[in-house]
Design an enzyme around this catalytic site. Structure first.
Site: not given
Ligand code: LMR
Length: 401
Positions: A130, A212, A214, A247
């Site tokens: 990212w 991570d 997400a 999200k």
């Protein structure tokens, strides 16, 4: 004095939001920023979130601060969702948790905690990753090094190279940032066997997993998407998690996330919570309330919880349908051309993103000649596609290739 400031470097994703918004062509296909879009191109508030908001509005009696570590119900319920309610991580008392300002706030707090505990740690990040990982984690002053992850031309994970790099160059105490699921920007996730192999390697080398996550719920399903995280939490004495509700609850602008540190003892967990709280106090003083209160309400209420899971599942199924449709259209339109590989990769990848094997010039051509917005890296957000225009999208991609 402000004229002495340096000009701001461009941000690939923020820049793309602006560029796409300025194009009013009816043919526009916006595959830029990673937000979910429904069949009409909107990003509506989820039904469960709307209902939870109505309840909260009626019940709220005060605007007092919620406390330095955030909403305790949110911290407990969202940690349980991530690690599993009966997991050792939850029941052992070894977990330090705090509410954070989105997944990014959680990444920053997690990185600050790593720095406080081990100032000489390097954070290893995947190539590619990212676009904001490096600036965000690097702002703590921790050195960042890349490990190979994905070959854009073959569209496969460079797993042997990833392991070789970490085996040869990472040193005990370094942190390895791993995408829990729906890798951003490639959509290429580790298999169960690869998760096991990387866990074995990292245990052997005494490396710290920094996970991570997400996009939980948008790949294979909520529990399935936590597979890697749970495997690591079951086998490592220590781990850091940065999780986002942007999200999967559609709470982007509310900025809701969770930072968690699995520690060796309940006493160490208290120390970690203390330092996370202190960092929070020094950065923003007190966390905001609304988004985390919504997530807590939804997770605690059986009906809202069931409704939210259903909506999330519908989003996931729609995105997977779009992946299959794009793959089919690419195969149908390219005949025997060597695009079977691209179609197969897109169909097999997970979550919002895939990385097309296009150059920045080809990405620019897609934008300027076809009003198809994607990042220069070739990243597309499949949720921005529509079934009605999927053939045209496939056409445009093949035209620039
Ligand atoms: C993305 O990757 O597009 C999203 O996570 C949004 C962002 O802030 O980068």
């Amino acid at each position: 004095m402000f004229e002495n400031l340096k000009p701001t470097p461009p941000d690939a994703i923020v820049g793309m939001i602006k560029l796409a918004a300025a194009d009013h062509s009816p043919d526009k296909i916006d595959l830029g920023v990673g937000i979910y879009q429904d069949k009409s191109g909107a990003t509506p508030v989820m039904g469960a979130v709307k209902r939870a908001e109505t309840l909260l509005l009626a019940e709220e009696t005060t605007k007092k601060y919620i406390g330095i570590l955030g909403n305790p119900s949110f911290n407990r319920l969202f940690s349980e969702l991530m690690f599993g309610a009966d997991s050792e991580a939850i029941t052992s008392g070894r977990l330090a948790v705090a509410q954070a300002a989105g997944g990014s706030g959680a990444l920053r707090l997690g990185a600050e905690l790593i720095k406080l505990a081990n100032p000489s740690a390097t954070v290893w990040v995947s190539t590619p990753t990212w676009a904001n990982h490096q600036p965000l984690i690097g702002s703590t002053g921790l050195p960042i090094k890349p490990y190979p992850y994905y070959n854009k031309q073959t569209q496969t994970i460079d797993f042997d190279e990833m392991c070789a790099e970490l085996r040869t160059h990472a040193v005990a105490g370094d942190a390895v940032l791993l995408h829990g699921c729906c890798h951003n920007p490639t959509g290429a996730d580790l298999t169960h066997e690869q998760w096991q192999a990387i866990a074995d390697l990292m245990l052997e080398k005494d490396l710290l997993p920094f996970v991570d996550i997400a996009y939980a719920g948008l790949g294979d399903g909520l529990d399935e998407d936590s597979y890697g995280l749970r495997l690591l939490a079951d086998s490592f004495p220590e781990l850091v998690l940065a999780a986002s509700c942007s999200k999967n609850f559609g709470l982007y602008k509310e900025r809701v996330g969770l930072v968690a540190a699995l520690t060796t003892t309940p006493e160490a967990a208290k120390l970690a919570e203390g330092q996370i709280g202190l960092t929070m106090r020094r950065m923003i003083s007190m966390p905001p309330d609304h988004g985390a209160a919504l997530v807590a309400k939804i997770l605690a209420d059986p009906q809202l919880n069931a409704d939210w899971r259903k909506e999330l599942e519908d989003m996931r199924v729609r995105m997977n349908g779009l992946r299959t449709a794009l793959a089919d259209a690419l195969v149908a339109q390219s005949g025997t051309h060597n695009n079977g590989q691209m179609a197969a990769a897109i169909a097999a990848q997970k979550g919002m993103f895939s990385l097309l094997p296009v150059t920045p010039e080809q990405a620019e051509k897609l934008r300027s000649e076809h009003s198809v917005y994607l990042l220069n890296s070739g990243r597309i957000n499949i949720a921005g596609a529509k079934f009605e225009t999927i053939d045209r999208l496939a056409d445009c991609i093949l035209a620039v290739l």
